[in-house]
Write a protein that holds these residues in place. Structure first.
Motif, PDB file in Angstrom:
ATOM      1  N   PHE A 118      -0.326  -6.646  -8.879  1.00  0.00           N
ATOM      2  CA  PHE A 118      -1.158  -6.432  -9.844  1.00  0.00           C
ATOM      3  C   PHE A 118      -1.508  -4.867  -9.828  1.00  0.00           C
ATOM      4  O   PHE A 118      -1.641  -4.267 -11.274  1.00  0.00           O
ATOM      5  N   ALA A 119      -1.513  -3.934  -8.773  1.00  0.00           N
ATOM      6  CA  ALA A 119      -1.731  -2.453  -8.682  1.00  0.00           C
ATOM      7  C   ALA A 119      -0.468  -1.828  -9.474  1.00  0.00           C
ATOM      8  O   ALA A 119      -0.745  -0.981 -10.217  1.00  0.00           O
ATOM      9  N   ALA A 120       0.534  -2.434  -9.240  1.00  0.00           N
ATOM     10  CA  ALA A 120       1.902  -1.785  -9.764  1.00  0.00           C
ATOM     11  C   ALA A 120       1.897  -1.885 -11.226  1.00  0.00           C
ATOM     12  O   ALA A 120       2.168  -0.937 -12.183  1.00  0.00           O
ATOM     13  N   VAL A 132     -17.767  -5.457   0.610  1.00  0.00           N
ATOM     14  CA  VAL A 132     -18.937  -4.886  -0.219  1.00  0.00           C
ATOM     15  C   VAL A 132     -19.393  -6.090  -0.950  1.00  0.00           C
ATOM     16  O   VAL A 132     -19.595  -6.953  -0.234  1.00  0.00           O
ATOM     17  N   ALA A 133     -19.547  -5.930  -1.840  1.00  0.00           N
ATOM     18  CA  ALA A 133     -20.034  -7.200  -2.715  1.00  0.00           C
ATOM     19  C   ALA A 133     -18.804  -7.897  -3.284  1.00  0.00           C
ATOM     20  O   ALA A 133     -18.704  -7.836  -4.353  1.00  0.00           O
ATOM     21  N   GLY A 134     -18.079  -8.174  -2.243  1.00  0.00           N
ATOM     22  CA  GLY A 134     -16.719  -8.674  -2.759  1.00  0.00           C
ATOM     23  C   GLY A 134     -15.993  -8.119  -1.484  1.00  0.00           C
ATOM     24  O   GLY A 134     -16.428  -7.769  -0.564  1.00  0.00           O
ATOM     25  N   VAL A 135     -14.782  -7.787  -1.755  1.00  0.00           N
ATOM     26  CA  VAL A 135     -13.831  -7.107  -0.771  1.00  0.00           C
ATOM     27  C   VAL A 135     -12.740  -6.177  -1.403  1.00  0.00           C
ATOM     28  O   VAL A 135     -12.294  -6.458  -2.371  1.00  0.00           O
ATOM     29  N   ASN A 136     -12.939  -4.814  -0.811  1.00  0.00           N
ATOM     30  CA  ASN A 136     -12.004  -3.780  -1.167  1.00  0.00           C
ATOM     31  C   ASN A 136     -10.776  -4.078  -0.443  1.00  0.00           C
ATOM     32  O   ASN A 136     -10.855  -4.049   0.821  1.00  0.00           O
ATOM     33  N   TYR A 137      -9.456  -4.099  -1.103  1.00  0.00           N
ATOM     34  CA  TYR A 137      -8.399  -3.907  -0.414  1.00  0.00           C
ATOM     35  C   TYR A 137      -7.743  -2.503  -0.504  1.00  0.00           C
ATOM     36  O   TYR A 137      -7.203  -2.300  -1.686  1.00  0.00           O
ATOM     37  N   LYS A 138      -7.573  -1.876   0.445  1.00  0.00           N
ATOM     38  CA  LYS A 138      -6.983  -0.525   0.461  1.00  0.00           C
ATOM     39  C   LYS A 138      -5.453  -0.861   0.901  1.00  0.00           C
ATOM     40  O   LYS A 138      -5.167  -1.302   2.065  1.00  0.00           O
ATOM     41  N   LEU A 139      -4.576  -0.800   0.118  1.00  0.00           N
ATOM     42  CA  LEU A 139      -3.197  -1.043   0.352  1.00  0.00           C
ATOM     43  C   LEU A 139      -2.310   0.203   0.047  1.00  0.00           C
ATOM     44  O   LEU A 139      -2.506   1.053  -0.819  1.00  0.00           O
ATOM     45  N   ASP A 140      -1.210   0.276   1.129  1.00  0.00           N
ATOM     46  CA  ASP A 140      -0.121   1.239   1.047  1.00  0.00           C
ATOM     47  C   ASP A 140       1.102   0.583   0.884  1.00  0.00           C
ATOM     48  O   ASP A 140       1.164  -0.519   1.574  1.00  0.00           O
ATOM     49  N   PHE A 141       1.608   1.100  -0.302  1.00  0.00           N
ATOM     50  CA  PHE A 141       3.209   0.222  -0.524  1.00  0.00           C
ATOM     51  C   PHE A 141       4.187   1.253  -0.899  1.00  0.00           C
ATOM     52  O   PHE A 141       3.789   2.294  -1.412  1.00  0.00           O
ATOM     53  N   THR A 142       5.393   0.840  -1.004  1.00  0.00           N
ATOM     54  CA  THR A 142       6.399   1.384  -1.581  1.00  0.00           C
ATOM     55  C   THR A 142       6.962   0.608  -2.799  1.00  0.00           C
ATOM     56  O   THR A 142       6.875  -0.502  -2.685  1.00  0.00           O
ATOM     57  N   SER A 149      18.756   6.757  -9.470  1.00  0.00           N
ATOM     58  CA  SER A 149      19.067   7.335  -7.888  1.00  0.00           C
ATOM     59  C   SER A 149      18.362   6.192  -6.953  1.00  0.00           C
ATOM     60  O   SER A 149      18.667   6.356  -5.941  1.00  0.00           O
ATOM     61  N   GLY A 150      17.551   5.293  -7.325  1.00  0.00           N
ATOM     62  CA  GLY A 150      16.824   4.693  -6.600  1.00  0.00           C
ATOM     63  C   GLY A 150      15.551   5.065  -5.701  1.00  0.00           C
ATOM     64  O   GLY A 150      15.345   4.712  -4.611  1.00  0.00           O
ATOM     65  N   LYS A 151      15.231   6.101  -6.173  1.00  0.00           N
ATOM     66  CA  LYS A 151      14.011   6.742  -5.334  1.00  0.00           C
ATOM     67  C   LYS A 151      12.855   5.769  -5.254  1.00  0.00           C
ATOM     68  O   LYS A 151      12.576   5.087  -6.120  1.00  0.00           O
ATOM     69  N   LEU A 152      12.235   6.070  -4.077  1.00  0.00           N
ATOM     70  CA  LEU A 152      11.077   5.154  -3.975  1.00  0.00           C
ATOM     71  C   LEU A 152       9.599   6.127  -4.251  1.00  0.00           C
ATOM     72  O   LEU A 152       9.826   7.177  -3.670  1.00  0.00           O
ATOM     73  N   ALA A 153       8.799   5.445  -4.494  1.00  0.00           N
ATOM     74  CA  ALA A 153       7.545   5.988  -4.620  1.00  0.00           C
ATOM     75  C   ALA A 153       6.572   5.353  -3.460  1.00  0.00           C
ATOM     76  O   ALA A 153       6.751   4.192  -3.331  1.00  0.00           O
ATOM     77  N   THR A 154       5.860   6.156  -2.924  1.00  0.00           N
ATOM     78  CA  THR A 154       4.896   5.584  -1.972  1.00  0.00           C
ATOM     79  C   THR A 154       3.445   5.539  -2.583  1.00  0.00           C
ATOM     80  O   THR A 154       3.011   6.796  -3.233  1.00  0.00           O
ATOM     81  N   CYS A 155       2.756   4.418  -2.632  1.00  0.00           N
ATOM     82  CA  CYS A 155       1.455   4.613  -3.221  1.00  0.00           C
ATOM     83  C   CYS A 155       0.608   4.073  -2.437  1.00  0.00           C
ATOM     84  O   CYS A 155       0.503   3.424  -1.419  1.00  0.00           O
ATOM     85  N   ILE A 183      -5.493   4.251  -7.660  1.00  0.00           N
ATOM     86  CA  ILE A 183      -3.979   4.131  -7.386  1.00  0.00           C
ATOM     87  C   ILE A 183      -3.559   5.560  -7.594  1.00  0.00           C
ATOM     88  O   ILE A 183      -3.760   6.217  -8.487  1.00  0.00           O
ATOM     89  N   GLU A 184      -2.771   6.032  -6.586  1.00  0.00           N
ATOM     90  CA  GLU A 184      -1.999   7.426  -6.532  1.00  0.00           C
ATOM     91  C   GLU A 184      -0.580   6.956  -6.088  1.00  0.00           C
ATOM     92  O   GLU A 184      -0.370   6.304  -5.144  1.00  0.00           O
ATOM     93  N   CYS A 185       0.312   7.186  -6.656  1.00  0.00           N
ATOM     94  CA  CYS A 185       1.908   7.153  -6.088  1.00  0.00           C
ATOM     95  C   CYS A 185       2.543   8.718  -6.116  1.00  0.00           C
ATOM     96  O   CYS A 185       2.265   9.409  -6.932  1.00  0.00           O
ATOM     97  N   HIS A 186       3.254   8.879  -5.323  1.00  0.00           N
ATOM     98  CA  HIS A 186       4.074  10.028  -4.746  1.00  0.00           C
ATOM     99  C   HIS A 186       5.520   9.757  -4.818  1.00  0.00           C
ATOM    100  O   HIS A 186       5.913   8.683  -4.408  1.00  0.00           O
TER     101      HIS A 186
END
Length: 113
Positions: free
Chosen positions: A43-45, A69-79, A87-93, A110-113
């Motif tokens: 969903f984030a991607a 919170v008034a629900g749940v925040n999910y903090k996700l780190d993913f590639t 070249s098949g570079k990976l983004a880290t998000c 969301i932030e990706c590098h």
């Protein structure tokens, strides 16, 4: 009075089941392979692809935290592999997805590098 107690008790049971008290983030390594967390990552991607026109594939969750919170925040780190890059570079998000108790989902950051 009973209703107030029932709401308080429900909130505490929810907090215990998610491994923390309301307010702070809690590390959740057991959720890295969870199908629901994987769907949140997709969903984030998809949100990121619409926002930045950068498509990611082969998503892999590397870290999960939750915050009640008034629900749940999910903090996700993913590639994810950048689709347009040969070249098949990976983004880290890093993403935060808010999931209301009725299961409505929204990407709050969301932030990706």
């Amino acid at each position: 009075m009973f209703k107030l107690f029932a709401v308080f008790l429900g909130a505490m049971l929810l907090a215990v089941s998610y491994g923390g008290l309301p307010g702070g983030y809690t590390d959740r390594p057991e959720l890295i392979e969870d199908p629901f967390v994987k769907s949140l990552t997709s969903f984030a991607a998809e949100y990121y692809a619409k926002k930045e026109n950068i498509f990611l594939s082969r998503l892999k969750v590397t870290h999960v935290q939750t915050q009640i919170v008034a629900g749940v925040n999910y903090k996700l780190d993913f590639t994810g592999e950048i689709v347009s890059d040969i070249s098949g570079k990976l983004a880290t998000c890093n993403a935060v997805i808010y999931v209301r108790f009725d299961q409505t989902q929204s990407v709050t950051n969301i932030e990706c590098h």
